[in-house]
Design a protein around this motif. Sequence first.
Motif, mmCIF file in Angstrom:
data_model
loop_
_atom_site.group_PDB
_atom_site.id
_atom_site.type_symbol
_atom_site.label_atom_id
_atom_site.label_comp_id
_atom_site.label_asym_id
_atom_site.label_seq_id
_atom_site.Cartn_x
_atom_site.Cartn_y
_atom_site.Cartn_z
ATOM 1 N N LEU A 158 0.832 -1.207 0.000
ATOM 2 C CA LEU A 158 0.000 0.000 0.000
ATOM 3 C C LEU A 158 0.866 1.257 0.000
ATOM 4 C CD1 LEU A 158 -2.822 -0.930 2.545
ATOM 5 C CD2 LEU A 158 -3.028 -0.740 0.070
ATOM 6 N N LEU A 159 1.891 1.285 0.856
ATOM 7 C CA LEU A 159 2.736 2.479 0.974
ATOM 8 C C LEU A 159 3.639 2.667 -0.239
ATOM 9 C CD1 LEU A 159 3.077 4.592 3.360
ATOM 10 C CD2 LEU A 159 1.633 2.615 3.833
ATOM 11 N N GLU A 160 4.103 1.571 -0.818
ATOM 12 C CA GLU A 160 5.081 1.680 -1.897
ATOM 13 C C GLU A 160 4.469 1.677 -3.284
ATOM 14 O OE1 GLU A 160 8.805 -0.456 0.489
ATOM 15 O OE2 GLU A 160 7.856 -1.488 -1.201
ATOM 16 N N LYS A 161 3.257 1.164 -3.419
ATOM 17 C CA LYS A 161 2.705 0.976 -4.760
ATOM 18 C C LYS A 161 1.288 1.547 -4.919
ATOM 19 C CE LYS A 161 2.314 -2.774 -8.199
ATOM 20 N NZ LYS A 161 3.217 -2.221 -9.228
ATOM 21 N N LYS A 247 10.969 -6.297 20.604
ATOM 22 C CA LYS A 247 12.264 -6.286 19.920
ATOM 23 C C LYS A 247 12.116 -6.613 18.431
ATOM 24 C CE LYS A 247 15.476 -7.102 23.737
ATOM 25 N NZ LYS A 247 16.240 -5.866 23.454
ATOM 26 N N VAL A 248 11.245 -7.591 18.131
ATOM 27 C CA VAL A 248 11.008 -7.922 16.726
ATOM 28 C C VAL A 248 10.424 -6.716 15.986
ATOM 29 C CG1 VAL A 248 9.638 -9.335 15.138
ATOM 30 C CG2 VAL A 248 10.721 -10.390 17.126
ATOM 31 N N ILE A 249 9.448 -6.056 16.614
ATOM 32 C CA ILE A 249 8.824 -4.876 16.004
ATOM 33 C C ILE A 249 9.869 -3.784 15.768
ATOM 34 C CG2 ILE A 249 7.140 -3.030 16.348
ATOM 35 C CD1 ILE A 249 5.800 -5.693 15.853
ATOM 36 N N LYS A 250 10.764 -3.611 16.739
ATOM 37 C CA LYS A 250 11.815 -2.588 16.601
ATOM 38 C C LYS A 250 12.670 -2.865 15.368
ATOM 39 C CE LYS A 250 15.724 -2.834 18.729
ATOM 40 N NZ LYS A 250 16.814 -2.902 19.751
ATOM 41 N N TYR A 251 13.058 -4.126 15.190
ATOM 42 C CA TYR A 251 13.884 -4.473 14.033
ATOM 43 C C TYR A 251 13.102 -4.350 12.723
ATOM 44 C CZ TYR A 251 17.814 -6.078 16.855
ATOM 45 O OH TYR A 251 18.902 -6.123 17.707
ATOM 46 N N LEU A 252 11.852 -4.786 12.721
ATOM 47 C CA LEU A 252 11.049 -4.692 11.500
ATOM 48 C C LEU A 252 10.854 -3.236 11.084
ATOM 49 C CD1 LEU A 252 8.304 -7.417 12.097
ATOM 50 C CD2 LEU A 252 10.062 -7.433 10.323
ATOM 51 N N SER A 253 10.610 -2.375 12.052
ATOM 52 C CA SER A 253 10.440 -0.951 11.749
ATOM 53 C C SER A 253 11.747 -0.360 11.212
ATOM 54 C CB SER A 253 9.990 -0.199 13.002
ATOM 55 O OG SER A 253 8.712 -0.647 13.427
ATOM 56 N N LYS A 254 12.862 -0.834 11.750
ATOM 57 C CA LYS A 254 14.171 -0.373 11.283
ATOM 58 C C LYS A 254 14.424 -0.822 9.853
ATOM 59 C CE LYS A 254 19.127 -1.022 12.197
ATOM 60 N NZ LYS A 254 20.122 -1.710 13.063
ATOM 61 N N TYR A 255 14.107 -2.077 9.527
ATOM 62 C CA TYR A 255 14.356 -2.611 8.185
ATOM 63 C C TYR A 255 13.467 -1.957 7.125
ATOM 64 C CZ TYR A 255 16.465 -6.495 10.861
ATOM 65 O OH TYR A 255 17.192 -7.263 11.734
ATOM 66 N N THR A 256 12.218 -1.670 7.493
ATOM 67 C CA THR A 256 11.241 -1.203 6.500
ATOM 68 C C THR A 256 11.003 0.301 6.517
ATOM 69 O OG1 THR A 256 9.369 -1.498 8.015
ATOM 70 C CG2 THR A 256 10.006 -3.401 6.656
ATOM 71 N N GLY A 257 11.241 0.925 7.670
ATOM 72 C CA GLY A 257 10.920 2.337 7.806
ATOM 73 C C GLY A 257 9.455 2.584 8.109
ATOM 74 N N PHE A 258 8.700 1.515 8.365
ATOM 75 C CA PHE A 258 7.273 1.636 8.645
ATOM 76 C C PHE A 258 7.016 1.586 10.151
ATOM 77 C CE2 PHE A 258 6.867 -0.691 4.377
ATOM 78 C CZ PHE A 258 6.910 0.512 3.680
ATOM 79 N N PRO A 259 6.002 2.297 10.631
ATOM 80 C CA PRO A 259 5.737 2.385 12.082
ATOM 81 C C PRO A 259 4.925 1.208 12.621
ATOM 82 C CG PRO A 259 4.183 3.774 10.910
ATOM 83 C CD PRO A 259 5.100 3.186 9.861
ATOM 84 N N PHE A 260 5.487 0.023 12.528
ATOM 85 C CA PHE A 260 4.788 -1.147 13.048
ATOM 86 C C PHE A 260 4.729 -1.102 14.574
ATOM 87 C CE2 PHE A 260 6.447 -3.136 8.989
ATOM 88 C CZ PHE A 260 5.202 -3.184 8.387
ATOM 89 N N LYS A 261 3.747 -1.794 15.140
ATOM 90 C CA LYS A 261 3.621 -1.851 16.597
ATOM 91 C C LYS A 261 3.039 -3.197 17.002
ATOM 92 C CE LYS A 261 -0.912 0.417 16.595
ATOM 93 N NZ LYS A 261 -1.692 1.559 17.121
#
Length: 462
Positions: A158-161, A247-261
């Motif tokens: 959604l965000l990229e396309k 911790k998983v959410i922190k890494y996923l947000s870092k990898y993607t730049g998306f505000p996951f929670k």
Amino acid sequence: MIFREEKDTLGTVKIPVEKYWGAQTERSRINFKIGNPNSMPIEIIRSFGLLKKASANANFDLGIISEKKRNIISEVCDEIINGKLDDQFPLVVWQTGSGTHTNMNVNEVISNRCHVKMGEKLENSEKRFIHANDDVNMSQSSNDTFSTAMHIASYKILLEKTIPSIEKLKKSLQKKSLLFKNIVKIGRTHFMDAIPITLGQEFSGYSSQILHGLNSIKRTLQNLSELAIGGTAVGTGLNCPKGYDKKVIKYLSKYTGFPFKVADNKFESIASHDAIVETHSAIKRVAVSLIKISNDIRFLSSGPRSGINEIHLPENEPGSSIMPGKVNPTQCEAIIMVCMQIIGNDVTISMAGASGNCELNVCKPLIIYNFLQSSKLLSDSICSFTSFCVNGITPNYKRIKELLDKSLMLVTALNIHIGYEKSSIIAKKAYLNNSTLKKEAVRLGYLTSEEFDKYVNPYKMI
């Protein structure tokens, strides 16, 4: 073909020797020959790559996996994310409703690829340093990982396309609205003549539809950003260490730049997929708008001599194999078909979303398959429609003026001066006598010529 043997809890399975997947993947490949191979969307596989990398790092931070294991798992995950192992994911959508087979496909590929990267041969399966379940799937269950991968893939596309393509169309329609703001034409209701409107006002309605649909999608992103990871099998988080989810959410947000929670309620995020149902409903809203807009554009461009022909569309390709010179509104037709597919997908997603049984939704692969298809189709068709249709629309000034001047509904401007009844008589007489409103108004003695010209001015009726 040369095979190697691998064991799982049910026994021994033969696997093509050059493939990285293991026994559980092969069993699924054999037992579910439904539809096209490799039909599991690659976006889900890439999302799993991100998730397994984040999980390995989280487990390392929590002290339950070694640095060496973390590093080698991360290296293979990067290969998955970058598309280097795409051919190692052969499974179909039509498998277990939890997506367990695909989760294990990813686990097995990572395990075996790590094995090879460390200089070992796939045949020597007993010597694996990285175990598919104990290491790659550590602190996880298929139920929370597949749910999480669904949200990562959905949010990402959604965000990229999808959203950028809708914004592009919205800008194009806004631009046309401004360009056409002074072009007065006849409006239509029920496919019949109505009072005047500008072509710019007409296009502003289209632009507003797309803007509202776009905002509707954006409003759903908040719920879509919630991830189920850490809930393991049913939402309780059994076998998952405290703090792992964050911790998983922190890494996923870092990898993607998306505000996951972290999901507010992991029981809900595993047992249901209401967030995706909601988001797809917003996508469907845009599809419904596009059908209306595309049909209007087809209608207004119809002709060129036997239709409305108020606007010209770009001539992109010949329209007929038998009628020379014919050009059709093909971009409109293509996007209408796409939008009908999306509406059908919405019914499927709604039914699948309702198919949660107790603690687990059991139609997860179907939901994400249709969601990603809708998102990609909508984006691609909008880009095509914008570039090859909307951007090139031009007004047919002569035809617009001709139809405006002939319209009997201009008589509406007289209502407040001579009343509805007399105005209706003027319109009917003009139609029956094939004459003009002005001629009949003067002949009936309701108005002078000067009064008619003063009151009936299309350019003051918009």
